[in-house]
Design a protein around this motif. Sequence first.
Motif, PDB file in Angstrom:
ATOM      1  N   UNK A  78       0.830  -1.206   0.000  1.00 40.13           N
ATOM      2  CA  UNK A  78       0.000   0.000   0.000  1.00 40.13           C
ATOM      3  C   UNK A  78       0.863   1.254   0.000  1.00 40.13           C
ATOM      4  N   UNK A  79       1.953   1.208   0.751  1.00 38.35           N
ATOM      5  CA  UNK A  79       2.877   2.336   0.787  1.00 38.35           C
ATOM      6  C   UNK A  79       3.434   2.621  -0.605  1.00 38.35           C
ATOM      7  N   UNK A  80       3.834   1.577  -1.310  1.00 32.82           N
ATOM      8  CA  UNK A  80       4.400   1.757  -2.644  1.00 32.82           C
ATOM      9  C   UNK A  80       3.360   2.214  -3.666  1.00 32.82           C
ATOM     10  N   UNK A  81       2.090   1.911  -3.404  1.00 30.44           N
ATOM     11  CA  UNK A  81       1.018   2.356  -4.303  1.00 30.44           C
ATOM     12  C   UNK A  81       0.574   3.788  -4.013  1.00 30.44           C
ATOM     13  N   UNK A  82       1.140   4.389  -2.962  1.00 30.31           N
ATOM     14  CA  UNK A  82       0.814   5.780  -2.654  1.00 30.31           C
ATOM     15  C   UNK A  82      -0.116   5.978  -1.478  1.00 30.31           C
ATOM     16  N   UNK A  83      -0.453   4.894  -0.768  1.00 28.56           N
ATOM     17  CA  UNK A  83      -1.298   5.014   0.418  1.00 28.56           C
ATOM     18  C   UNK A  83      -0.502   4.551   1.640  1.00 28.56           C
ATOM     19  N   UNK A  84       0.352   5.416   2.170  1.00 24.21           N
ATOM     20  CA  UNK A  84       1.248   5.009   3.256  1.00 24.21           C
ATOM     21  C   UNK A  84       0.653   5.104   4.650  1.00 24.21           C
ATOM     22  N   UNK A  85      -0.548   5.611   4.774  1.00 29.78           N
ATOM     23  CA  UNK A  85      -1.092   5.938   6.098  1.00 29.78           C
ATOM     24  C   UNK A  85      -1.084   4.757   7.063  1.00 29.78           C
ATOM     25  N   UNK A  86      -1.647   3.641   6.659  1.00 31.53           N
ATOM     26  CA  UNK A  86      -1.735   2.500   7.571  1.00 31.53           C
ATOM     27  C   UNK A  86      -0.345   1.988   7.950  1.00 31.53           C
ATOM     28  N   UNK A  87       0.531   1.870   6.968  1.00 33.59           N
ATOM     29  CA  UNK A  87       1.884   1.406   7.240  1.00 33.59           C
ATOM     30  C   UNK A  87       2.561   2.298   8.267  1.00 33.59           C
ATOM     31  N   UNK A  88       2.525   3.584   8.040  1.00 32.30           N
ATOM     32  CA  UNK A  88       3.224   4.541   8.900  1.00 32.30           C
ATOM     33  C   UNK A  88       2.583   4.631  10.280  1.00 32.30           C
ATOM     34  N   UNK A  89       1.275   4.672  10.335  1.00 38.27           N
ATOM     35  CA  UNK A  89       0.595   4.806  11.628  1.00 38.27           C
ATOM     36  C   UNK A  89       0.804   3.557  12.480  1.00 38.27           C
ATOM     37  N   UNK A  90       0.677   2.362  11.883  1.00 36.68           N
ATOM     38  CA  UNK A  90       0.910   1.144  12.653  1.00 36.68           C
ATOM     39  C   UNK A  90       2.357   1.070  13.148  1.00 36.68           C
ATOM     40  N   UNK A  91       3.296   1.426  12.304  1.00 38.22           N
ATOM     41  CA  UNK A  91       4.699   1.402  12.708  1.00 38.22           C
ATOM     42  C   UNK A  91       4.950   2.373  13.850  1.00 38.22           C
ATOM     43  N   UNK A  92       4.475   3.585  13.725  1.00 36.48           N
ATOM     44  CA  UNK A  92       4.737   4.617  14.728  1.00 36.48           C
ATOM     45  C   UNK A  92       4.022   4.323  16.034  1.00 36.48           C
ATOM     46  N   UNK A  93       2.753   3.946  15.982  1.00 36.63           N
ATOM     47  CA  UNK A  93       2.017   3.618  17.204  1.00 36.63           C
ATOM     48  C   UNK A  93       2.642   2.396  17.881  1.00 36.63           C
ATOM     49  N   UNK A  94       3.067   1.430  17.094  1.00 36.92           N
ATOM     50  CA  UNK A  94       3.765   0.268  17.659  1.00 36.92           C
ATOM     51  C   UNK A  94       5.036   0.669  18.384  1.00 36.92           C
ATOM     52  N   UNK A  95       5.796   1.591  17.806  1.00 32.57           N
ATOM     53  CA  UNK A  95       7.018   2.062  18.463  1.00 32.57           C
ATOM     54  C   UNK A  95       6.702   2.810  19.753  1.00 32.57           C
ATOM     55  N   UNK A  96       5.637   3.588  19.757  1.00 31.65           N
ATOM     56  CA  UNK A  96       5.240   4.319  20.970  1.00 31.65           C
ATOM     57  C   UNK A  96       4.813   3.343  22.070  1.00 31.65           C
ATOM     58  N   UNK A  97       4.028   2.334  21.720  1.00 23.52           N
ATOM     59  CA  UNK A  97       3.586   1.341  22.708  1.00 23.52           C
ATOM     60  C   UNK A  97       4.785   0.571  23.254  1.00 23.52           C
ATOM     61  N   UNK A  98       5.715   0.194  22.403  1.00 26.41           N
ATOM     62  CA  UNK A  98       6.912  -0.518  22.857  1.00 26.41           C
ATOM     63  C   UNK A  98       7.721   0.320  23.832  1.00 26.41           C
ATOM     64  N   UNK A  99       7.896   1.582  23.509  1.00 19.37           N
ATOM     65  CA  UNK A  99       8.654   2.474  24.378  1.00 19.37           C
ATOM     66  C   UNK A  99       7.953   2.674  25.714  1.00 19.37           C
ATOM     67  N   UNK A 100       6.638   2.780  25.705  1.00 20.11           N
ATOM     68  CA  UNK A 100       5.898   3.014  26.949  1.00 20.11           C
ATOM     69  C   UNK A 100       5.874   1.785  27.846  1.00 20.11           C
ATOM     70  N   UNK A 101       6.175   0.614  27.319  1.00 19.06           N
ATOM     71  CA  UNK A 101       6.204  -0.591  28.145  1.00 19.06           C
ATOM     72  C   UNK A 101       7.229  -0.528  29.254  1.00 19.06           C
ATOM     73  N   UNK A 102       8.305   0.192  29.043  1.00 21.31           N
ATOM     74  CA  UNK A 102       9.337   0.284  30.070  1.00 21.31           C
ATOM     75  C   UNK A 102       8.863   1.075  31.289  1.00 21.31           C
ATOM     76  N   UNK A 103       7.792   1.843  31.149  1.00 17.13           N
ATOM     77  CA  UNK A 103       7.239   2.569  32.307  1.00 17.13           C
ATOM     78  C   UNK A 103       6.714   1.604  33.356  1.00 17.13           C
ATOM     79  N   UNK A 104       6.330   0.388  32.974  1.00 14.40           N
ATOM     80  CA  UNK A 104       5.890  -0.596  33.954  1.00 14.40           C
ATOM     81  C   UNK A 104       7.028  -0.971  34.895  1.00 14.40           C
TER      82      UNK A 104
END
Length: 193
Positions: A78-104
């Motif tokens: 989808x990113x290569x076809x010009x619709x990067x939103x889902x790829x980018x949002x899932x990647x970024x939100x995943x990185x934020x959730x991973x980083x916030x796990x260390x707060x536990x």
Amino acid sequence: MFSRLTDRLEVDMESLLSSSSSLITPNNIHGDSGEQDEEHEVLSFLPSLSWQERLGGCLACMTLGYILSLGSFFRFRDLLKGDPSRFVIYTTVGNIISLSGSCFLSGPKSQMQKMFHQSRKVATVWYLGSLAVTLVFALCFKDSSFHPQARAAVLLILVGIQYVAVFWYCLSYIPFARQMGMRFMERWINSYG
């Protein structure tokens, strides 16, 4: 495990404050204020969770974050076809959730102090900045005058910057790892230069 975790988080605020203020640990008795402050800060963040439950929360956040981040590569077409939103949002939100796990494990205040320690302040700013810029660019410039492939290229570069920044950030926790990484990069660049 998660139902037990949510049950414990539903304790009312007054009982949390009273239990965390009257907590007596071996560190309190011996007067080790540095460890005492850090432990008190962790316990006041999630006072009724055991260490196993904190570790479970950390691992759950990191696992979910990495699944979202790595699972986003199924949207690469989808990113290569010009619709990067889902790829980018899932990647970024995943990185934020991973980083916030260390707060536990260490609590949010201690985690922020560690992140903005002098040795990793630049990597932290690059990482958090790349997360923010990526989300803003993905969400705000969705229907803009950018050519879809140009927008996809910019977002792919921003995601690449996220991964490089988090890699550099993680290396800051390993003694001498950044120096070894720099020497490796210099040798690699000089071998092709």
